[in-house]
Write a protein that holds these residues in place. Structure first.
Motif, mmCIF file in Angstrom:
data_model
loop_
_atom_site.group_PDB
_atom_site.id
_atom_site.type_symbol
_atom_site.label_atom_id
_atom_site.label_comp_id
_atom_site.label_asym_id
_atom_site.label_seq_id
_atom_site.Cartn_x
_atom_site.Cartn_y
_atom_site.Cartn_z
ATOM 1 N N GLU A 10 0.002 -8.543 10.907
ATOM 2 C CA GLU A 10 -0.574 -7.978 9.864
ATOM 3 C C GLU A 10 -1.505 -8.653 10.007
ATOM 4 O O GLU A 10 -2.588 -10.225 9.800
ATOM 5 C CB GLU A 10 -0.215 -8.500 8.745
ATOM 6 N N LEU A 18 -3.400 6.462 10.810
ATOM 7 C CA LEU A 18 -1.812 5.585 10.944
ATOM 8 C C LEU A 18 -2.805 6.355 12.703
ATOM 9 O O LEU A 18 -3.153 7.451 12.914
ATOM 10 C CB LEU A 18 -0.959 6.835 11.089
ATOM 11 N N MET A 57 6.924 -5.888 4.666
ATOM 12 C CA MET A 57 7.375 -4.781 5.547
ATOM 13 C C MET A 57 8.411 -6.557 6.260
ATOM 14 O O MET A 57 9.550 -6.009 6.846
ATOM 15 C CB MET A 57 6.722 -5.005 7.033
ATOM 16 N N ASN A 77 0.120 4.111 1.542
ATOM 17 C CA ASN A 77 0.651 4.949 2.726
ATOM 18 C C ASN A 77 1.179 4.525 3.717
ATOM 19 O O ASN A 77 1.817 4.474 4.738
ATOM 20 C CB ASN A 77 -0.678 4.527 3.873
ATOM 21 N N LEU A 78 1.814 2.724 3.723
ATOM 22 C CA LEU A 78 2.365 1.655 4.638
ATOM 23 C C LEU A 78 3.860 2.609 4.455
ATOM 24 O O LEU A 78 4.603 2.615 5.142
ATOM 25 C CB LEU A 78 2.015 0.274 4.250
ATOM 26 N N CYS A 88 -5.222 -3.964 5.595
ATOM 27 C CA CYS A 88 -5.511 -3.608 4.449
ATOM 28 C C CYS A 88 -7.017 -4.507 4.592
ATOM 29 O O CYS A 88 -6.713 -5.605 3.437
ATOM 30 C CB CYS A 88 -4.792 -2.977 3.998
ATOM 31 N N GLY A 135 -2.314 0.725 11.595
ATOM 32 C CA GLY A 135 -2.154 1.203 10.299
ATOM 33 C C GLY A 135 -3.441 0.885 9.671
ATOM 34 O O GLY A 135 -3.947 -0.557 10.073
ATOM 35 N N ASN A 195 1.272 -6.852 2.045
ATOM 36 C CA ASN A 195 2.465 -5.231 2.454
ATOM 37 C C ASN A 195 3.066 -6.307 3.720
ATOM 38 O O ASN A 195 4.115 -6.332 3.787
ATOM 39 C CB ASN A 195 1.668 -4.352 3.636
ATOM 40 N N TYR A 241 -1.432 -3.626 11.284
ATOM 41 C CA TYR A 241 -1.490 -3.392 10.311
ATOM 42 C C TYR A 241 -2.780 -4.552 9.663
ATOM 43 O O TYR A 241 -2.905 -5.715 9.537
ATOM 44 C CB TYR A 241 -0.551 -3.824 8.955
ATOM 45 N N ASP A 252 0.960 -1.580 0.444
ATOM 46 C CA ASP A 252 0.072 -0.227 -0.465
ATOM 47 C C ASP A 252 0.679 1.570 -0.021
ATOM 48 O O ASP A 252 2.151 0.745 0.791
ATOM 49 C CB ASP A 252 -1.764 0.098 1.298
ATOM 50 N N TYR A 289 4.491 5.375 5.720
ATOM 51 C CA TYR A 289 4.822 4.989 6.978
ATOM 52 C C TYR A 289 5.946 4.877 6.974
ATOM 53 O O TYR A 289 6.967 6.028 8.329
ATOM 54 C CB TYR A 289 4.077 4.243 7.965
#
Ligand code: SAM
Length: 232
Positions: free
Chosen positions: A64, A228, A76, A48-49, A130, A159, A72, A128, A46, A52
């Protein structure tokens, strides 16, 4: 036979029965990987991830929720996080494991509902989600919040990526039970979503997701909110 309601968990289970059973739905959802689903087409994380992390978020232990095909979680893990990624659907976990193997990253995958996940309290720096939260029944939101609060370290971050009202209908909680359906997910207004996190959390950043035009390394759709949130 109908079970008597003797405690809070019995009440939640009774309410579950008014709505579709999620496991079967999500297993079927992942059978055809070539479907026209926005996040099926993109391997990357993502937008936005990534923002961050680029702005300094540097969690060590990450959880997650509803990892799906693992976009994602893989990102990470590549950032050096120790990742637990869970999903209710075996077909999603299978796909995510294949991606993790391709990308040569080590992720602890768990195939179960987040409500059955056994975790060490206050052990995660970052959680997180999503796309799972907006598919949750209103009564499950309460347990969801309790899990996040209990799983996160104090001062940890959460998130979320969640339908806005361009993504799905703003169906009220009462209507969900009257109709017996989440109608493909709840589209949250900004106010409604922020209200959910108004106790024990502080919203650090809240905006619409930025749409990316595919092919792109990142995933982004403007029918989603991104937030966030800090655990106080
Ligand atoms: C819209 S998909 C998003 C997948 C992934 N996060 C992504 O963005 O690529 C929502 C995911 O939540 C999972 N899910 C739904 N209910 C769940 C539950 N109770 N526990 C764990 N996973 C769940 C589904 O199987 C599905 O993979």
């Amino acid at each position: 036979m109908d079970k008597p309601i003797l405690n809070y968990e019995d009440l939640l289970e009774m309410l579950d029965h008014f709505l579709r059973e999620p496991k079967e739905f999500w297993e079927n959802f992942y059978i055809d990987r070539n479907k026209e689903i926005p996040f099926f087409k993109v391997k990357g994380p993502d937008e936005n991830l990534v923002e961050y992390f680029e702005k300094g978020l540097a969690p060590k232990r990450v959880l997650e929720l509803g990892c799906g095909p693992g976009r994602n979680a893989v990102y990470m893990a590549k950032q050096g996080c120790k990742v637990d990624a869970l999903d209710i659907a075996e077909n999603a976990i299978k796909w995510a494991k294949e991606r993790a193997k391709e990308e040569v990253v080590d992720i602890n995958f768990h195939c179960l509902s987040l409500f059955d996940f056994d975790f060490k309290p206050h052990s995660y720096d970052f959680i997180y989600d999503c796309g799972l939260f907006h598919h949750l029944a209103p009564h499950r939101r309460l347990t969801y919040l309790e899990i996040i609060k209990k799983a996160l370290k104090k001062d940890g971050y959460f998130g979320i990526v969640c339908f806005n009202t361009d993504g799905a209908l703003d169906t009220s909680d009462w209507e969900v039970y009257k109709e017996g359906s989440l109608k493909g997910g709840i589209g949250y207004t900004e106010r409604r979503l922020k209200e959910v996190f108004s106790n024990d959390f502080k919203i650090i950043n809240f905006r619409k997701m930025k749409k990316t035009t595919q092919p792109d390394d990142l995933f982004g759709e403007d029918f989603l909110w991104v937030g966030l949130i800090e655990r106080l």
